[in-house]
Design an enzyme around this catalytic site. Structure first.
Site, PDB file in Angstrom:
ATOM      1  N   THR A  16       0.794  -1.253   0.000  1.00  0.00           N
ATOM      2  CA  THR A  16       0.000   0.000   0.000  1.00  0.00           C
ATOM      3  C   THR A  16       0.826   1.304   0.000  1.00  0.00           C
ATOM      4  O   THR A  16       0.242   2.363  -0.207  1.00  0.00           O
ATOM      5  CB  THR A  16      -1.065   0.107   1.130  1.00  0.00           C
ATOM      6  OG1 THR A  16      -0.488   0.604   2.321  1.00  0.00           O
ATOM      7  CG2 THR A  16      -1.821  -1.188   1.363  1.00  0.00           C
ATOM      8  N   ASP A  17       2.145   1.248   0.257  1.00  0.00           N
ATOM      9  CA  ASP A  17       2.935   2.492   0.224  1.00  0.00           C
ATOM     10  C   ASP A  17       4.201   2.264  -0.599  1.00  0.00           C
ATOM     11  O   ASP A  17       5.296   2.676  -0.226  1.00  0.00           O
ATOM     12  CB  ASP A  17       3.271   2.926   1.654  1.00  0.00           C
ATOM     13  CG  ASP A  17       3.761   4.372   1.718  1.00  0.00           C
ATOM     14  OD1 ASP A  17       3.465   5.155   0.798  1.00  0.00           O
ATOM     15  OD2 ASP A  17       4.456   4.714   2.694  1.00  0.00           O
ATOM     16  N   LEU A  18       4.004   1.600  -1.724  1.00  0.00           N
ATOM     17  CA  LEU A  18       5.137   1.176  -2.539  1.00  0.00           C
ATOM     18  C   LEU A  18       5.531   2.304  -3.483  1.00  0.00           C
ATOM     19  O   LEU A  18       5.058   2.373  -4.611  1.00  0.00           O
ATOM     20  CB  LEU A  18       4.710  -0.077  -3.303  1.00  0.00           C
ATOM     21  CG  LEU A  18       5.738  -1.138  -3.667  1.00  0.00           C
ATOM     22  CD1 LEU A  18       6.700  -1.450  -2.538  1.00  0.00           C
ATOM     23  CD2 LEU A  18       5.030  -2.401  -4.114  1.00  0.00           C
ATOM     24  N   HIS A  19       6.386   3.191  -2.961  1.00  0.00           N
ATOM     25  CA  HIS A  19       6.853   4.315  -3.776  1.00  0.00           C
ATOM     26  C   HIS A  19       8.373   4.259  -3.901  1.00  0.00           C
ATOM     27  O   HIS A  19       9.024   3.364  -3.353  1.00  0.00           O
ATOM     28  CB  HIS A  19       6.355   5.641  -3.201  1.00  0.00           C
ATOM     29  CG  HIS A  19       6.824   5.941  -1.812  1.00  0.00           C
ATOM     30  ND1 HIS A  19       8.115   6.247  -1.530  1.00  0.00           N
ATOM     31  CD2 HIS A  19       6.170   5.960  -0.612  1.00  0.00           C
ATOM     32  CE1 HIS A  19       8.261   6.473  -0.234  1.00  0.00           C
ATOM     33  NE2 HIS A  19       7.092   6.287   0.355  1.00  0.00           N
ATOM     34  N   ASN A  74      10.658   3.658  -0.943  1.00  0.00           N
ATOM     35  CA  ASN A  74      10.455   2.439  -0.161  1.00  0.00           C
ATOM     36  C   ASN A  74      10.899   1.192  -0.922  1.00  0.00           C
ATOM     37  O   ASN A  74      10.473   0.077  -0.615  1.00  0.00           O
ATOM     38  CB  ASN A  74       8.989   2.317   0.276  1.00  0.00           C
ATOM     39  CG  ASN A  74       8.688   3.206   1.475  1.00  0.00           C
ATOM     40  OD1 ASN A  74       9.602   3.600   2.199  1.00  0.00           O
ATOM     41  ND2 ASN A  74       7.421   3.520   1.691  1.00  0.00           N
TER      42      ASN A  74
END
Ligand SMILES: Nc1ncnc2c1ncn2[C@@H]1O[C@H](COP(=O)(O)OP(=O)(O)OP(=O)(O)O)[C@@H](O)[C@H]1O
Ligand SMILES: [Mg+2]
Length: 277
Positions: free
Chosen positions: A165-168, A171
């Site tokens: 869900t926070d795969l930027h 990260n």
């Protein structure tokens, strides 16, 4: 040094760790480089974790950093240390392909303890319906996102897959045992198509002057490399962009922020439009 990060007293001795350099201070957590009793470079993460340990345990190091030890009660994770760098300076479209190339390893059947994305989608649908028509967002987009969120809330395919869900870009770190590995999950039992949006709103400023085409290039790179259904990925981007906007509008005045609210709302609208033009 580790001294500037407040570690629980005695922790380094308790876990037989030696501080080994300057800490990285992320947005939510602090990460202290340490060496284990075996002389292995590791990283001690201190702070809020959103069930991060459950996802990392489940991945066993496939597609993600290895978890060496966890004490979720005290908000502590001991991680394999990755050399980096992250994807912040990579060509953005290629970076999207790298990130989406991790989906296959990360998107495994979810563990039952995780929150279900369908329940969150239901909350988002209700919040978007409640959003006043006076907010500076196009009513048509807010309504569309609300309807899509309600549809996802009732769709069995919305749950069941472990999603990061926070795969930027920040990260995903370069590693030795694999080219790239994910860190810092905020996991849900969800839908792989939920994963794309952070690739659009992170590093957004770089797209100045070519926003629509730049966003579309990133979106299609991630959809193609991740083997996703374009329509479902697009619908989640619309929902997540309007959800990000309404969360910002719900912030108490004076909350410190990296991006001022008018710029953030403009970005959310541009993202929701770009993927459906
Ligand atoms: N296992 C690791 N190996 C090397 N560096 C790491 C590791 N884990 C974290 N870091 C570094 O610490 C930074 C912050 O870690 P992380 O992203 O987990 O925390 P965060 O505070 O939740 O971040 P965010 O700013 O994304 O909210 C990372 O961007 C990275 O530079
Ligand atoms: Mg991070």
């Amino acid at each position: 040094m580790a001294g500037r990060v407040s570690l629980p007293p005695g922790l380094l001795d308790e876990w037989e760790l030696t501080a080994d350099g300057e800490p990285w201070t992320g947005f939510h957590a602090s990460v202290v480089p340490v060496t284990t009793a075996d002389g292995e470079p590791a990283a001690l993460k201190v702070g809020l974790h959103d069930n991060e340990h459950l996802a990392l345990q489940h991945w066993h190091g496939r597609g993600a950093v290895r978890l060496l030890r966890a004490d979720p009660g005290r908000g502590l994770l001991l991680l394999e240390r990755l050399p980096g760098p992250d994807l912040a300076d990579h060509w953005d479209v290629e970076a999207c392909e790298v990130v989406a190339g991790l989906y296959r390893d990360l998107h495994r059947p979810a563990v039952p303890q995780l929150r279900r994305l369908s329940s969150y989608a239901g909350e988002v649908a209700a919040a978007l319906v409640d959003l006043s028509r006076d907010v500076p967002l196009p009513p048509r987009l807010v309504q569309q996102a609300g309807l899509l969120a309600a549809r996802f809330a009732a769709d069995p395919a919305t749950d069941g897959t472990l999603v990061h869900t926070d795969l930027h870009y920040g990260n995903v770190l370069a590693a030795h045992r694999a080219p790239w590995l994910a860190i810092d999950p905020k996991p849900l039992s969800g839908d792989p198509h939920y994963e794309v949006a952070p690739l659009l709103w992170n590093r957004y400023d770089e797209l100045s002057g070519r926003v629509r085409d730049g966003l579309r290039a990133r979106f299609h790179a991630a959809v193609d490399a991740g083997g996703l259904d374009e329509h479902r990925a697009r619908d989640w981007v619309v929902v997540r962009a309007m959800d990000l906007a309404r969360q910002r509008l719900a912030d108490p005045p004076g909350t410190p922020r990296r991006t001022p609210t008018p710029a953030l709302l403009t970005m959310c609208v541009s993202i929701a439009k770009a993927v459906q033009d």
